[in-house]
Design a protein around this motif. Sequence first.
Motif, PDB file in Angstrom:
ATOM      1  N   TYR A 901      -0.044 -30.033  24.562  1.00  0.00           N
ATOM      2  CA  TYR A 901      -0.905 -30.113  23.333  1.00  0.00           C
ATOM      3  C   TYR A 901      -2.311 -30.383  23.972  1.00  0.00           C
ATOM      4  O   TYR A 901      -3.047 -29.656  22.977  1.00  0.00           O
ATOM      5  N   LYS A 905      -5.859 -27.889  22.707  1.00  0.00           N
ATOM      6  CA  LYS A 905      -7.047 -28.572  22.090  1.00  0.00           C
ATOM      7  C   LYS A 905      -8.019 -28.324  23.012  1.00  0.00           C
ATOM      8  O   LYS A 905      -9.355 -28.241  22.340  1.00  0.00           O
ATOM      9  N   THR A 945      -1.350 -33.549  15.768  1.00  0.00           N
ATOM     10  CA  THR A 945      -0.344 -32.923  16.157  1.00  0.00           C
ATOM     11  C   THR A 945       0.771 -33.575  16.487  1.00  0.00           C
ATOM     12  O   THR A 945       1.871 -32.709  16.465  1.00  0.00           O
TER      13      THR A 945
END
Length: 1027
Positions: A901, A905, A945
Amino acid sequence: MASSDSSDTAGISTPPAGGSPTLSAYLSTYNRQYNVTPTPEREIPRIVNDLGSIDLGGNGDMDDVDPDDPSNSSASGRVPTHDGSSENAHRSTYNRQYNVTPTPERQLPSIEYNTENLNLSDSESASEAGSIHKSVSSGSARSQTSGASTLNAHRSTYSRQFNVTPTPERQIVDDLENLDLSGDRSINDEAEPNQNYHDDDDLEYNLRTESLPDVPIYDTRLQNALRDTKEQLRELHEAMEFGPGILNQAPNLSILAQQTNQLADFAYPETRTIGLVGDSGVGKSSLINSLLDERGVARSSGDGGACTNIVTEYRYPRSPDAPSYSFEVQYMSSEELKVLLEDLVSSYRAYNTEAFREIINQAERDAVKDKAERAASALNSLFGEHARYSEENLSREGQDAAAQIVRDLESMVEEVQQDRPGGPTASTWSATASDAEDLTRQLDVFIRVRGQDGLPVLWPFVGIIRVYLRSLFLRSGVVLADLPGLRDLNYARVRATDRYMRDCHEIFAVARIDRVTTDVGLRDIVNRCGDQRPLRIVCTRSEDVNGSETIASQPASAPRIKALKLRIDHLKRTLNRLRRDRRQRTGNAEEILTVGDELDLARFRLQEFLVQGRNDRVRASLHETYSDRVFERDLRIFCVSNVEYSEYRNEDVTLGGPHVNLSGIPELRQYCQLIPAAAQFGAVAAFLEHQVPSLLGSIRQWLLQGTDGLTAERADALRAALDSSRDRLSGWNAVVDALKRNLKSDFRASIVNSFDQDSANWSSAARNVSGQWMGWHWASFAAFCRNYGDYQTPAAGYHNWNDDIVLAMREDLEPDWTDLIQQASEMIDATFERISEMFEREEDALNNCLELAPNALGNLIENLGPKRDCIEDMLETASENFVEQIERIQSNALNGYPSSYITDKMRLTYLDCQSESGTGSDRRRKDHMRQKLSGTTLFSKLKRTVKDAQWEVIDEAVENIRTGLQREFDSLLRDIQSIVGEEGEVSESQRHPDTARRTGLLVEHLAQDLDDRHRLIEELRGHPSLR
C-alpha cells in the motif's frame, strides 16, 4: 455397478502378514465429534422394513435391487469385514454413525503434511536407474521415497483419481473393470484428449501410470471409495427420478434429487497455485510443457514474436461439461492501463530527455537505456499505427509534459481498444479450441509482439491469461502460473507480478543450472519473497554436462569418468567392426544389437554419473547460500532437464524410462502433487463423513413421513412442537449479524484507533528517516527516485525508502495485528459454538416429544450430528480463508515491497521526481519528497486503504458464512417440515411407493458402505504425513 470386493476398493484391506501395523497403530489425530457407538435408546428402525404404509413387498419390477440377492452386494460396492464374516452379521444402520451427545470441544485442527517423512528432499541424489534394459513396471516412474510405507501397496496413479471434476462421458458401469492397478487405460481416457497415447502405450513412457505421492489422498482405496460413493449417488438420483414426471409431482423429492446430483458431481472446489518465476530464457515454458506432458502449449521467449510479460495460468476445466481446451483473457482495467502508461512514459523519457545526462553510473545508464527500449517497443506496439503518435512527441520537454503525454495516450487507448476482442468495455474474453495446436494459434493473437494482417497488438492490454486443459497433472487442483522475470518488466508489470506472487501457495524460482549459484535474478526472488512463502529452486538444463570439464574441476571423479569413456570407445569400435562384417555378410545381427544395447547403457551410465554429481554439488552450494533466507528454513532444490524428458518421453519404455527419471521431471511432478494433497484429503473426508451422511439423513426423513401413524391429536401436538423448533432455529441469522459487528468493532478498536492516535508519531518518524536521504548526493537521490525508492548505490548502500517510511508504524501495529488475527479466528469459533448450542437445545426439545413420532423425530435427532458437522467444516474453511486475507492486508500495510500500500501511495511522488531535470532539479525532487511526507496526510490515506480492504474482506467472509449456514438450515427446516403434513394429506413417499422403495434400498446400501469408508478415513489419518 461393478464389483468392489477386492481389498483395493472401497473397504479397508486386512493387514498383510509380516508385521505391518494394524489400524490401531494409526490412531487419528483428528478427533471426531460423534462416536460410532449407537445410542441405545434411539435405535431407529431400518427404513426398508419400517416405512409403514409404504408397501415394500417384493414386486416383480424390484428384483434388480433385491437386498437379499448376493450379487447385489457386489453391485453396491460393499466389501467383506475384517474378520471375514458375513457383512450382514455386522450391519450398522446409519444412525449409528453419530452420537447425538455433543463433544465438549469441537476443534478441528487443520491438516498439514510433514513432508520430511516423504523422503522427497533435495538432498537425495537421483534414484538409481538400474540397467537400461530393466523393464520399468507399467512404464511408470519409480517413487524416490525410501523405506516400506504402510500405504505403498495402495498407492495410486494419475489415471485413478476421482477427487476431481468428472468428465462429460461417464462410462462408469461398463468400464469399471479397467480400473485395476495393472496400468490399463482407465475410464477417464477420453477426459484428457491432449494426452496423446496410442495402442502401443505399454511400449512408451506413460504418465497415466506414473506413481503419485505416498499420502492419504492418493491411496487407491480412498480413490475407489470416492468413485463408488459418487456412482452410488448417481444411481440414487436416477431412482429418485423413477416414474414419468414424478419430480413435478413431488417438490420436496425434487429438491433432494437436485442435492444428490450435485454431490454426485463432487469435485474439490479449491486449488493450490505454484508460481514459476525466472528471467527470460531459463526454461520456464519448457518446464511447464514437461510437467503438463504437453508439446508447445506454453510459449517461450525463444519462439520469437511472443510476449512473455503476461502472467499465464494453466488450470483444469471448471466443470464436467467444459471443453477440453479453452482460455480466458483478463484485460487490464482503465486504472491499471493508466498506471502502465505512466510507467512506460517515465521509462522512455528517462533515456530520451535531458534527464539521462544526470545519470553518472554506467551500470544504471545501461539499465535505464534497456528499460527505455522496452518501453518504446511496448508503446510502438500499441500506438505505432496511430496518426497522433510519434516518439518525438514522447520526449518533448516542458513543465507537466509527462502528464500531458499520458493524457494524450489515454485518449488514443480508447480508439485502439475498439479493435480488441470483446470491444473497449469488455473486462474478459474467452474462447474454446479444438486441440492444443488450435489453442496455441488462438492465444498467439493476445501475446504476439508485432501486428499481423492489419490486426492490432493486444498484449499490452492483457493482465492475466488463464488456460484450461484436461491435463492429468492438473486434475488434483494444481494450478501452474508462468510468471514473467521481474528484471524483464517495467515497474507497473513488476507490481502486478509481485502482487500475484504473494497470492501463490508456493514459488518455484527457475534458473539455469550452470548459472544458478551466481544468478542475480534468483537472488532478487529470494530477497523479495523467500521469507513469505515456501520457495523452491528449480535448476534447468541439467543435461548440459561435460566430462572433460568435470575431470578438470572434480579430480576425484576422473577415474570413473575415464573408465566409462574407455568403455564407450571400446564398444563403438566393436560395433563399427560388427557392422562392417555384417555388410560383408559375415557378421551376426544379434551380436550387433547386443553391443548396441551395451553402448547405450554405457553412455547412459556416464550421463547419469555426470548429471547426478553436478546436481549434488549445485544443491550443496545453494543450501549453503540460501537455506537461512527462506520460509521456515525449508529449501528444496530440483534439478531437471526438459531436453532429456522431451527426447526420451516417446522412446521405448525400457530405453526411455531411466532417461525420463534422470530428467528429474517425474520427481518434481510428484512434489507438485503434494501441494494440494492436504486440502484434498480434508475435502474428501468431509464429503464422505459429513456431506453424504447429511443428505442421506434428509432422504430418510422424506421416506419416513407418515410412518408413525399419527392420530389427529398427536399430529396437532407435533405441529405445535415443530413450529416452536422452526422459530428457535431462525435465530442463526442474528448470530451471523453479531459476528460481522464484532469483527468490524475489533478491527476499529485495535487498528483504526491506532492510526488515529499514532499517525502524527509515524509521520514524524518518516520525516526523520527521510532526512538521511535528503543529505545524499544528488545523483544517489535521483537514482533512488528512478527506482521507486528501492535501490542500491555504492555510496548509499541498499535502502528501501517505502519500508523505512512505515517502519515505526510496523513496530507499533504488528503486535496488535497479530492479536487481531487470533481474535478473528476465535470469533468464528465462537460463532460455531453458538450454532452448536442451538442444535443441543433443539435436540433436548425434540427428545421431549419423541413419543409423538418416534421414527421421524428419531431420524431428525440423529441427523443433527452430520448437519452440525457440515456447518463446522464450512466455518473452519471460512476461518482459514479469512485469516489468510487478513494476513495479506497486514503484509501489504506494514511492508514496502512493490505491491504494498505504501509503495502505491508513493508512486506518483516518485514519478514527479523522475520528471525533474536540469538546474535546480535536486532541490525540486527533494521538495516533492518533503511535501509528500509533511503532515499526516500520507498515513490518513493509508488508513483509508487499509480500512476499505478490511471491510471488504469482512463483508465477503460473513456473506460466505451466511450463504453456507442458509444452505444447511434450509435443509434442516425442510426435514422438519416433512415430518408431519397437513391434516388428511398423503405424503410424497406414500403417493410414489415404487420410487420410495427404490430410493430406500439404495439409501440403506450406501449408508452401510459408508461405515467401511469412514473406517478407512480414520486409518489414513494415522499416516506419518498427517502427524
